[in-house]
Design an enzyme around this catalytic site. Structure first.
Site, PDB file in Angstrom:
ATOM      1  CE  LYS A  77       4.104  14.528 -62.888  1.00  0.00           C
ATOM      2  NZ  LYS A  77       4.079  15.997 -62.737  1.00  0.00           N
ATOM      3  CB  SER A 152       6.521  16.729 -59.792  1.00  0.00           C
ATOM      4  OG  SER A 152       5.454  17.134 -60.637  1.00  0.00           O
ATOM      5  CB  SER A 176       5.672  19.762 -62.375  1.00  0.00           C
ATOM      6  OG  SER A 176       5.981  19.856 -61.017  1.00  0.00           O
TER       7      SER A 176
HETATM    8  N1  GLN Z   1       7.488  22.174 -57.594  1.00  0.00           N
HETATM    9  C1  GLN Z   1       6.173  22.698 -57.396  1.00  0.00           C
HETATM   10  C2  GLN Z   1       5.551  22.096 -56.172  1.00  0.00           C
HETATM   11  O1  GLN Z   1       6.200  21.348 -55.550  1.00  0.00           O
HETATM   12  C3  GLN Z   1       5.355  22.482 -58.612  1.00  0.00           C
HETATM   13  C4  GLN Z   1       4.818  21.114 -58.723  1.00  0.00           C
HETATM   14  C5  GLN Z   1       4.046  20.883 -59.968  1.00  0.00           C
HETATM   15  O2  GLN Z   1       4.034  21.722 -60.894  1.00  0.00           O
HETATM   16  N2  GLN Z   1       3.353  19.750 -60.007  1.00  0.00           N
HETATM   17  O3  GLN Z   1       4.447  22.348 -55.826  1.00  0.00           O
END
Ligand code: GLN
Length: 487
Positions: A77, A152, A176
């Protein structure tokens, strides 16, 4: 040989051991598959073609049995630092940034014999649940191109689901890794907070962030996690004890494990495929001799509110370092103040700005006690509720997400409904617990749905054993393929 890129980590390791494949062939097949599939998918931001080929050649001279991840291609990532190679967090702010060091996770994988093949697309600074907040374009879900891969870590999940790589690294702050794994029909593991060093992971919300693997099966996650985990002098929050052995008990099966299911799920509006996947897990557990116990899990909704207050507060402070002076882009201006303002205005996308504003607000003198202070107390209550539950059972099972992948664009105008797709994943981050999403069925529209297991702090061994036991019963990978429905 084609089809190598779609093998699991375990399958590749045994091909290498039997002398039936060589790293150069595997990398060649991954690169060909990326060339043919990624134009549509958009999973990669960078492919390290020459570096990966050179490293595969080097590894070809070594004994395959010596290194635990010998010749395993890994996509990383783009918020995880790779020395001398682009690391942008899918933000214009870090366009052109090349870190002078590797993240500990990257260093450990490389030392274990893995080959870093490229960097994957993501929501900007890991803030989002659909990958649509990337400054460098959307990612399409390999099961249905009109749908998001989740976020994400959407690029990492899509790359594995599309058979471009056997495994990828994601980061999980509020879900994410697990949410995109669920949307893409693959397996995603977040360890106990501190299990994997955060050194070299660009910080979003430091008290939640964890790096972890997304693979086609639980064995792949276990093999990667074993190499990633462990104390690190470069991260004061890394757990000081060694990680338990994740591999020797992996195939022991479900017998003897006790499971709990939150009674609060009964009142939830879940997609029918998610409910039937949970029923299937319950039946599998019962078949192995233990009846899942109904447990009370107060505060599932509280957990998401608590998460978004604390995570945004930490984000507002972590992202202060992007000031136009030290990293990445700089908008020249007349004074230091206007350099900060113009760089941050041009460099950050809308969602990142929303988080910084919310986070700054909850930390401001007039709101601190009402929001941030209260969220910290709620966090303690949630931790305690989970630790009580795990004094009685081994594994908690619940949905990874309320439904399958949604359509691209569907939630873009409604940030709160986007935030709600993390309803079942944030509790494990708030409580710092290890959790995994495994693919458990298909929706009426042919999209994968996942089931999530959560374990007690430090018990990734139990978590992976449960996940492996279930995946052997579900045989999801053998039964379903993207675009093909029933295989
Ligand atoms: N979707 C969650 C957020 O927007 C989690 C993001 C993540 O785990 N990096 O904060």
């Amino acid at each position: 040989m084609s089809g190598l890129a779609g093998k699991s980590v375990g399958e590749l390791l045994s091909l290498y051991r039997d002398g039936a494949a060589r790293p150069a062939e595997v990398i060649g097949d991954c690169l060909d598959t990326i060339d043919s599939r990624d134009q549509v998918a958009g999973a990669f931001l960078d492919v390290f073609r020459d570096e990966a080929i050179a490293r595969a050649k080097e590894l070809g001279k070594e004994d395959p049995g010596r290194l635990p991840l010998y010749g395993i291609p890994v996509a990383v990532k783009d918020n995880i630092c790779t020395r001398g190679l682009p690391t942008t967090c899918a933000s214009k702010m870090l366009g052109g940034y090349r870190p002078p060091y590797d993240a500990t996770a990257v260093e450990r994988l490389t030392a274990a014999g893995a080959i870093i093949i490229g960097k994957t697309n993501m929501d900007e600074f890991a803030m989002g649940s659909s990958n649509e907040y990337s400054a460098y374009g959307r990612v399409r879900n390999p099961w249905n191109e009109e749908c998001t891969p989740g976020g994400s870590s959407g690029g990492s999940a899509a790359a594995v689901a599309a058979g471009m790589v056997p495994v990828a690294l994601g980061s999980d702050t509020g879900g994410s890794i697990r949410q995109p794994a669920s949307f893409c029909g693959v397996t995603g593991l977040k360890g106990t907070y501190g299990r994997v060093s955060r050194y070299g992971l660009v910080a979003f919300a430091s008290s939640f962030d964890q790096i972890g693997p997304i693979a086609s099966d639980a064995e792949g996650c276990a093999l990667l996690m074993q190499a990633l985990a462990g104390p690190d002098g470069k991260d004061a929050t890394a757990i000081e004890e060694d990680c338990p052995d994740l591999l020797s008990g992996l195939d022991v099966g479900l017998a003897g494990l006790s499971f709990g299911i939150p009674e609060e799920l009964a009142g939830w509006d879940l997609d029918p495929a998610v409910s039937s996947a949970l029923d299937e897990v319950s039946r599998a557990v019962a078949g192995s001799g233990s009846v899942p116990e109904t447990v009370t899990l107060p505060g599932m909704e509280t957990s998401i509110a608590c998460y978004y207050v604390i995570a945004n507060a930490e984000a507002s402070s972590n992202l202060a370092r992007f000031d136009g002076v030290r990293y990445g882009m700089r908008e020249d201006a007349g004074s230091l103040g206007s350099l900060y303002a113009s760089t941050r205005t041009a460099g950050f996308g809308e969602e990142v700005k929303r988080r910084i504003l919310l986070g700054t607000y909850v930390l401001s003198a007039g709101s601190y006690d009402a929001y941030y202070g209260k969220a910290l107390s709620v966090r303690e209550m949630i931790r305690k509720a989970y630790s009580d539950i795990f004094s009685r059972i081994d594994l908690l099972m619940m949905p990874s997400t309320p439904g399958p992948a949604f359509r691209l664009g569907e939630k873009l105008d409604d940030p709160v409904s986007m935030y709600l797709s993390d309803i079942f994943t944030t509790p494990a981050n708030v409580a710092g617990l290890p959790a995994i999403s495994i693919p458990a069925g298909l929706s009426a529209g042919g999209l994968p749905v996942g089931v999530q297991l959560v374990a007690a702090s430090g018990r990734e061994d139990v978590l992976l054993r449960g996940a492996r036991g279930l995946e052997k019963l579900f045989r999801f990978r053998e039964r379903f393929v993207p675009g093909g429905g029933d295989a």
